[in-house]
Design a protein around this motif. Sequence first.
Motif, PDB file in Angstrom:
ATOM      1  N   LEU A 232     -44.847  33.583 -84.181  1.00  0.00           N
ATOM      2  CA  LEU A 232     -43.811  32.882 -82.822  1.00  0.00           C
ATOM      3  C   LEU A 232     -43.157  31.730 -83.546  1.00  0.00           C
ATOM      4  CD1 LEU A 232     -45.867  33.433 -79.791  1.00  0.00           C
ATOM      5  CD2 LEU A 232     -43.918  34.615 -80.492  1.00  0.00           C
ATOM      6  N   ILE A 233     -43.913  30.757 -84.139  1.00  0.00           N
ATOM      7  CA  ILE A 233     -43.282  29.779 -84.751  1.00  0.00           C
ATOM      8  C   ILE A 233     -42.091  30.154 -85.690  1.00  0.00           C
ATOM      9  CG2 ILE A 233     -43.646  27.503 -86.562  1.00  0.00           C
ATOM     10  CD1 ILE A 233     -46.363  27.490 -85.271  1.00  0.00           C
ATOM     11  N   THR A 234     -42.255  30.969 -86.782  1.00  0.00           N
ATOM     12  CA  THR A 234     -41.369  31.407 -87.460  1.00  0.00           C
ATOM     13  C   THR A 234     -40.183  32.199 -86.792  1.00  0.00           C
ATOM     14  OG1 THR A 234     -43.032  32.285 -89.093  1.00  0.00           O
ATOM     15  CG2 THR A 234     -40.770  33.017 -89.384  1.00  0.00           C
ATOM     16  N   GLN A 235     -40.278  32.699 -85.866  1.00  0.00           N
ATOM     17  CA  GLN A 235     -39.221  33.510 -85.032  1.00  0.00           C
ATOM     18  C   GLN A 235     -38.100  32.139 -84.490  1.00  0.00           C
ATOM     19  OE1 GLN A 235     -39.457  36.632 -86.379  1.00  0.00           O
ATOM     20  NE2 GLN A 235     -38.377  36.664 -84.646  1.00  0.00           N
ATOM     21  N   PHE A 236     -39.022  31.389 -83.883  1.00  0.00           N
ATOM     22  CA  PHE A 236     -38.122  30.339 -83.118  1.00  0.00           C
ATOM     23  C   PHE A 236     -37.420  29.332 -83.966  1.00  0.00           C
ATOM     24  CE2 PHE A 236     -40.456  32.096 -79.584  1.00  0.00           C
ATOM     25  CZ  PHE A 236     -39.514  32.340 -78.716  1.00  0.00           C
ATOM     26  N   VAL A 237     -38.257  28.803 -85.321  1.00  0.00           N
ATOM     27  CA  VAL A 237     -37.643  28.111 -86.018  1.00  0.00           C
ATOM     28  C   VAL A 237     -36.511  28.967 -86.883  1.00  0.00           C
ATOM     29  CG1 VAL A 237     -37.943  26.870 -88.531  1.00  0.00           C
ATOM     30  CG2 VAL A 237     -39.694  26.731 -86.630  1.00  0.00           C
ATOM     31  N   GLY A 238     -36.621  30.277 -87.154  1.00  0.00           N
ATOM     32  CA  GLY A 238     -35.415  30.862 -87.559  1.00  0.00           C
ATOM     33  C   GLY A 238     -34.171  30.764 -87.074  1.00  0.00           C
TER      34      GLY A 238
ATOM     35  N   GLU B 110     -56.172  26.639 -96.957  1.00  0.00           N
ATOM     36  CA  GLU B 110     -57.538  26.835 -96.642  1.00  0.00           C
ATOM     37  C   GLU B 110     -57.855  26.733 -95.131  1.00  0.00           C
ATOM     38  OE1 GLU B 110     -60.235  27.447 -98.201  1.00  0.00           O
ATOM     39  OE2 GLU B 110     -59.675  26.972-100.165  1.00  0.00           O
ATOM     40  N   SER B 111     -56.986  26.202 -94.452  1.00  0.00           N
ATOM     41  CA  SER B 111     -56.984  25.960 -92.961  1.00  0.00           C
ATOM     42  C   SER B 111     -55.996  26.425 -92.092  1.00  0.00           C
ATOM     43  CB  SER B 111     -57.206  24.425 -92.534  1.00  0.00           C
ATOM     44  OG  SER B 111     -56.115  23.663 -92.934  1.00  0.00           O
ATOM     45  N   VAL B 112     -56.070  26.649 -90.788  1.00  0.00           N
ATOM     46  CA  VAL B 112     -54.973  27.244 -89.902  1.00  0.00           C
ATOM     47  C   VAL B 112     -53.897  26.432 -89.651  1.00  0.00           C
ATOM     48  CG1 VAL B 112     -54.577  27.925 -87.454  1.00  0.00           C
ATOM     49  CG2 VAL B 112     -56.746  28.575 -88.549  1.00  0.00           C
ATOM     50  N   TRP B 113     -54.189  25.102 -89.739  1.00  0.00           N
ATOM     51  CA  TRP B 113     -52.621  24.248 -89.514  1.00  0.00           C
ATOM     52  C   TRP B 113     -51.883  24.489 -90.712  1.00  0.00           C
ATOM     53  CZ3 TRP B 113     -51.101  20.557 -93.147  1.00  0.00           C
ATOM     54  CH2 TRP B 113     -52.034  20.202 -93.867  1.00  0.00           C
ATOM     55  N   GLU B 114     -52.566  24.662 -92.119  1.00  0.00           N
ATOM     56  CA  GLU B 114     -51.509  25.032 -93.345  1.00  0.00           C
ATOM     57  C   GLU B 114     -50.964  26.369 -92.919  1.00  0.00           C
ATOM     58  OE1 GLU B 114     -53.413  23.459 -97.054  1.00  0.00           O
ATOM     59  OE2 GLU B 114     -54.853  24.672 -95.799  1.00  0.00           O
ATOM     60  N   PHE B 115     -51.371  27.101 -92.398  1.00  0.00           N
ATOM     61  CA  PHE B 115     -50.581  28.615 -92.129  1.00  0.00           C
ATOM     62  C   PHE B 115     -49.551  28.162 -91.189  1.00  0.00           C
ATOM     63  CE2 PHE B 115     -49.977  32.783 -90.442  1.00  0.00           C
ATOM     64  CZ  PHE B 115     -50.159  33.637 -91.697  1.00  0.00           C
ATOM     65  N   TYR B 116     -49.915  27.519 -90.097  1.00  0.00           N
ATOM     66  CA  TYR B 116     -48.754  27.128 -89.381  1.00  0.00           C
ATOM     67  C   TYR B 116     -47.647  26.460 -89.824  1.00  0.00           C
ATOM     68  CZ  TYR B 116     -51.985  27.928 -85.221  1.00  0.00           C
ATOM     69  OH  TYR B 116     -52.768  28.639 -84.201  1.00  0.00           O
ATOM     70  N   THR B 117     -47.776  25.684 -90.911  1.00  0.00           N
ATOM     71  CA  THR B 117     -47.100  24.883 -91.571  1.00  0.00           C
ATOM     72  C   THR B 117     -46.259  25.720 -92.650  1.00  0.00           C
ATOM     73  OG1 THR B 117     -48.266  22.667 -91.832  1.00  0.00           O
ATOM     74  CG2 THR B 117     -46.459  22.832 -93.114  1.00  0.00           C
ATOM     75  N   LEU B 118     -46.925  26.715 -93.045  1.00  0.00           N
ATOM     76  CA  LEU B 118     -46.139  27.775 -94.038  1.00  0.00           C
ATOM     77  C   LEU B 118     -45.043  28.581 -92.997  1.00  0.00           C
ATOM     78  CD1 LEU B 118     -48.668  28.866 -96.361  1.00  0.00           C
ATOM     79  CD2 LEU B 118     -46.746  27.393 -96.953  1.00  0.00           C
ATOM     80  N   ALA B 119     -45.624  28.952 -91.822  1.00  0.00           N
ATOM     81  CA  ALA B 119     -44.713  29.400 -91.040  1.00  0.00           C
ATOM     82  C   ALA B 119     -43.588  28.697 -90.590  1.00  0.00           C
ATOM     83  CB  ALA B 119     -45.496  29.971 -89.657  1.00  0.00           C
ATOM     84  N   ILE B 120     -43.582  27.483 -90.454  1.00  0.00           N
ATOM     85  CA  ILE B 120     -42.484  26.790 -90.273  1.00  0.00           C
ATOM     86  C   ILE B 120     -41.464  26.914 -91.239  1.00  0.00           C
ATOM     87  CG2 ILE B 120     -41.538  24.470 -89.960  1.00  0.00           C
ATOM     88  CD1 ILE B 120     -43.926  23.752 -88.243  1.00  0.00           C
ATOM     89  N   ALA B 121     -41.770  26.632 -92.548  1.00  0.00           N
ATOM     90  CA  ALA B 121     -41.292  26.745 -93.890  1.00  0.00           C
ATOM     91  C   ALA B 121     -40.626  27.991 -94.067  1.00  0.00           C
ATOM     92  CB  ALA B 121     -42.345  26.442 -94.983  1.00  0.00           C
ATOM     93  N   ILE B 122     -41.262  29.076 -93.865  1.00  0.00           N
ATOM     94  CA  ILE B 122     -40.859  30.526 -93.949  1.00  0.00           C
ATOM     95  C   ILE B 122     -39.659  30.659 -92.952  1.00  0.00           C
ATOM     96  CG2 ILE B 122     -41.224  33.013 -93.480  1.00  0.00           C
ATOM     97  CD1 ILE B 122     -44.074  32.470 -94.639  1.00  0.00           C
ATOM     98  N   GLY B 123     -39.797  30.044 -91.838  1.00  0.00           N
ATOM     99  CA  GLY B 123     -38.976  30.453 -90.737  1.00  0.00           C
ATOM    100  C   GLY B 123     -37.549  29.599 -91.259  1.00  0.00           C
ATOM    101  N   LEU B 124     -37.372  28.457 -92.097  1.00  0.00           N
ATOM    102  CA  LEU B 124     -36.653  27.321 -92.293  1.00  0.00           C
ATOM    103  C   LEU B 124     -35.685  28.537 -93.452  1.00  0.00           C
ATOM    104  CD1 LEU B 124     -38.062  23.997 -92.692  1.00  0.00           C
ATOM    105  CD2 LEU B 124     -36.574  24.724 -90.884  1.00  0.00           C
ATOM    106  N   VAL B 125     -36.189  29.407 -94.207  1.00  0.00           N
ATOM    107  CA  VAL B 125     -35.365  30.085 -95.112  1.00  0.00           C
ATOM    108  C   VAL B 125     -35.107  31.654 -95.052  1.00  0.00           C
ATOM    109  CG1 VAL B 125     -35.978  28.314 -96.885  1.00  0.00           C
ATOM    110  CG2 VAL B 125     -37.572  30.122 -96.543  1.00  0.00           C
ATOM    111  N   GLN B 126     -36.064  32.164 -94.091  1.00  0.00           N
ATOM    112  CA  GLN B 126     -36.104  33.577 -94.157  1.00  0.00           C
ATOM    113  C   GLN B 126     -34.716  33.973 -93.584  1.00  0.00           C
ATOM    114  OE1 GLN B 126     -39.772  35.743 -93.011  1.00  0.00           O
ATOM    115  NE2 GLN B 126     -38.240  36.660 -91.406  1.00  0.00           N
ATOM    116  N   GLY B 127     -34.131  33.773 -92.584  1.00  0.00           N
ATOM    117  CA  GLY B 127     -32.923  34.006 -91.980  1.00  0.00           C
ATOM    118  C   GLY B 127     -31.861  33.732 -92.841  1.00  0.00           C
ATOM    119  N   GLY B 128     -31.764  32.591 -93.441  1.00  0.00           N
ATOM    120  CA  GLY B 128     -30.767  31.937 -94.281  1.00  0.00           C
ATOM    121  C   GLY B 128     -30.617  32.939 -95.388  1.00  0.00           C
ATOM    122  N   ILE B 129     -31.545  33.290 -96.181  1.00  0.00           N
ATOM    123  CA  ILE B 129     -31.461  34.193 -97.376  1.00  0.00           C
ATOM    124  C   ILE B 129     -31.031  35.457 -96.933  1.00  0.00           C
ATOM    125  CG2 ILE B 129     -33.982  35.098 -97.495  1.00  0.00           C
ATOM    126  CD1 ILE B 129     -33.736  34.403-100.562  1.00  0.00           C
TER     127      ILE B 129
END
Length: 428
Positions: free
Chosen positions: A282-288, A326-345
């Motif tokens: 969900l984070i990825t979608q709304f950041v995207g 290792e932790s879930v918060w890192e997965f959340y952070t990665l979701a934000i990072a992916i959302g920042l570039v996925q739609g753009g590319i």
Amino acid sequence: MNQQTSKALLKHPPTFAWTLYDWANSAFATTVMAGFFPVFFKQYWSAGVEVTESTFRLGMANSLASILVVCMAPFLGALADQAGAKKKFLLFFAAMGIVMTGSLYLVSMGNWVMALVLYCLGMLGFMGGNIFYDSLLVSVTQKQHYDRVSAYGYAFGYLGGGLLFTFNVLMTLYPGAFGLADAAQAVRLSFISVAVWWGLFSLPLFLLVEEPTGPKQQKGWFSASLRQLLETFASLRSLRMTFLFLLAYWCYIDGVDTIVRMAVDFGLSIGFDANNLMVALLITQFVGFPAALVFASIAARRGAKQGIMIAIFIYLLILLWAYHMESVWEFYTLAIAIGLVQGGIQALSRSLYARLIPHNQAAEFFGFYNMLGKFAAVLGPFIMGWVGVLTGSTRISILSVGILFILGGVLLSMVDVKAGEKAAQEMD
């Protein structure tokens, strides 16, 4: 491009209707491909199976659907150009995807074979339809607006897919509040909701977007399509920059598609809870949504090619971080990072390619575009699944995706956009 011009584009009915199809079919990409299907396949349809085995099966299903698109895409594009039937082909594939997605509701627990069959056919409808949807970009706006309109499509896709996915996640978390027996029933109903959403919001495109005018065959479409396909193969020799871009796209979009399709499976395999993974999506979608528009602004200042290069670099950083996660918060952070570039590319790749092709053969050339993109997706999930089985480590398998981004970036750096545009214009 100023805000007034952007608003004017969206007030143009065919342009707005075209962007709404991204809103419509992104529900499949989000709720089914990236979200519930990998989870439900592993926990419901493949219950009791080793995680590496279910990952391998899912990777094979993704690869099989992609192979089918690879085999059909160029010829279907040529046929649509000859027959003037882009919308008819889009309608056929969209209807296939809608029906197959809704049919997932009927698949019983443990029946992983039927689940994969319907999933493959649903992906075929989704990916096959995009050949003709993408090619209509050159019909709904002018060249100077390609970056912006393409970005609007992906932005609306992220927003629409995210909104429906939010509703579906709430159903699975609180099934009782929706009058449902359990989370499994909620997930099955989510497949129905995707089918309805996809069908409903596709209607404006079919009603408001017109086929490009121009000469078309009244008979002998099949033979004429074969001739045109052979001519296009030959013409790619002279369109060197277009061909080079296709090779670059083939490589880096493989990495993008593999991450989209396998991210949830990766998270489950390293022990994260499914509900946490749904929140990350969900984070990825709304950041995207806003990020796709930001990349359109980058393209306006520095060009689409540079925007894509920035996204590739960020993806490489994402993969390195995922390996050590290792932790879930890192997965959340990665979701934000992916959302920042996925739609753009994705958006800038589509708009840059539209500049490098003859517009009177848009469907056929976008057939090649989708063919190479999906042929790459044959390799990505397969490599990730195979490396996981070979090494016994999903963490190591995620690193294999990095080589595709590196190759794509190197090839893209060699593309001369101005020379490619000039060569394409001479063929119109």
